[in-house]
Design an enzyme around this catalytic site. Structure first.
Site: not given
Length: 407
Positions: A227, A249-251, A280
């Site tokens: 995440d 991860g999602h930054g 992402t």
């Protein structure tokens, strides 16, 4: 010069732990006192629950008034069901973990938000290079938060609430059941030399989550999760982030914001000198389209950020509406005001053509957004990178790739 600095750092760390080892035998060192958990009956065999013994060591250290105190967890694997370390304490206190703290595999054993939690403590240092193992693999199949807004809450590895003038240095966290490090209502807190790891497909394993906190510094950390590497929630002010290695991860995400009535502004964020690899998202701000709070996001600087095969390097999404929570997509306009956000020297590769996307609110357009020296290249073969900007006001300086945003 670099090698000399490394040698000096290693020697300093060696003598520090030598002092701790000697002090743990004698109980005292230079007016300070070491509280070795083994003296309270704790055993690092990976089987016995040490929650009571380590809590007793903490309580005695917290109430020690003869000088600084240290809780010492040596090498070994110390199983913990759950613990809460509460203050206020009478002096500066250090929590040294050199071994491994291991969580229960069964998520039902943990009855609190965080498996390990520090509350109402000032002048706390958590260090030692040890490992927190959340044993999350056994719980991830229970997590359906991607489709259920009322999903079951699983335990965070370690949480800090109402903690001031404190720091984490040299800690490792792996396989959390949900998030890894959580901060709520903390002030003047430094996080450095922390490594956070979970598989890229592990659900909701945010690396560092921050809310209602101020004057925090995060630097020289490595985060690989399923995440957000860092999630910044409402009420966070004066947060400085640098030298972060993020991916998978999602930054680094701000939000989502605007969902609840009592939310607070987010002000004063700096992200510098960091690398996103295979994430992402890169730099993301997201607010609910169907927002119920009128708050602001302001005074942000993103500077010198490298993107390596990032799906969405730069994103402002004010139409965020997960799990079908908007009955009609596009019908609502977020009431969260975004202003004074600067992006400088953001460069690298995007795995999607939409390398730069800013979809701001029609009712509260983004203000004073500045783009300068942007160079994002689409790594695919079906065209060039594109830019999309809607309801954005501001300025453009230097070379901007992809072009097309008139802010």
């Amino acid at each position: 010069m670099a090698s000399r600095f490394l040698i000096l750092s290693v020697l300093s760390l060696f003598f520090f732990f030598l002092a701790v080892s000697n002090a743990s035998t004698n109980g005292y060192h230079g007016g300070d006192k070491i509280f070795d958990v083994r003296n309270y009956g704790a055993r690092g065999d990976g089987k016995r629950d040490n929650a009571i013994e380590i809590t007793k060591a903490w309580n005695d250290a917290c109430q020690w008034s003869g000088g600084r105190s240290t809780v010492y967890i040596p090498l070994g694997t110390f199983y913990l069901s759950q613990v809460t370390f509460s203050g206020p304490c009478k002096s500066y206190i250090t929590f040294i973990i050199t071994g491994t703290l291991s969580a229960p595999r069964d998520p039902n054993v943990i009855k609190q938000e965080a498996w390990i939690e520090f509350r109402y403590v000032d002048n706390l240092t958590v260090t030692g290079g040890g490992l927190l193992d959340g044993q999350g693999f056994y719980s991830w199949s229970l997590n359906d938060c991607n489709k259920n807004p009322n999903c079951r809450t699983l335990a965070i590895n370690i949480g800090f609430a109402f903690v001031r003038s404190s720091r984490i240095n040299g800690l490792r966290s792996i396989n959390s059941k949900m998030g890894h490090l959580n901060f709520y209502s903390v002030e003047d807190f430094n996080i450095t030399r922390v490594t956070i790891t979970a598989p890229g497909d592990s659900p909701n394993t945010d690396g560092i989550k921050i809310g209602r906190s101020k004057d925090m510094h995060i630097y020289n950390v490595t985060i690989a999760t399923g995440d957000d590497c860092i999630a910044i929630l409402d009420g966070t002010t004066n947060l400085d982030i640098s030298d972060v290695r993020c991916g998978p991860g999602h930054g680094i995400s701000v939000g989502s914001l605007g969902r609840y009535k009592d939310e607070k502004n987010v002000e004063g964020l700096t992200v510098r000198n960091s690398i996103f690899n295979g994430t992402t998202d890169g730099l993301r701000i997201k607010t609910y389209a169907k927002s119920v709070s009128a708050i602001s996001v302001s005074n942000f600087l993103y500077d010198n950020i490298q993107m390596v095969n990032v799906e969405n390097p730069i994103v402002i999404d004010q139409q965020y509406c997960p799990n079908g929570q908007c009955d009609s997509p596009g019908k609502y306009d977020s009431h969260v005001q975004i202003r004074d956000v600067k992006y400088n020297k953001i460069w690298g590769t995007s795995t999607s053509q939409a390398a730069l996307s800013m979809q701001c609110s029609k009712t509260f357009p983004c203000q004073d957004v500045e783009l300068s020296n942007i160079n994002l290249i689409y790594s695919g073969r079906d065209g060039l990178a594109t830019a999309f900007c809607q309801n954005v006001g501001g300025s453009v300086r230097g070379t901007i790739v992809p072009a097309g945003c008139r802010v």
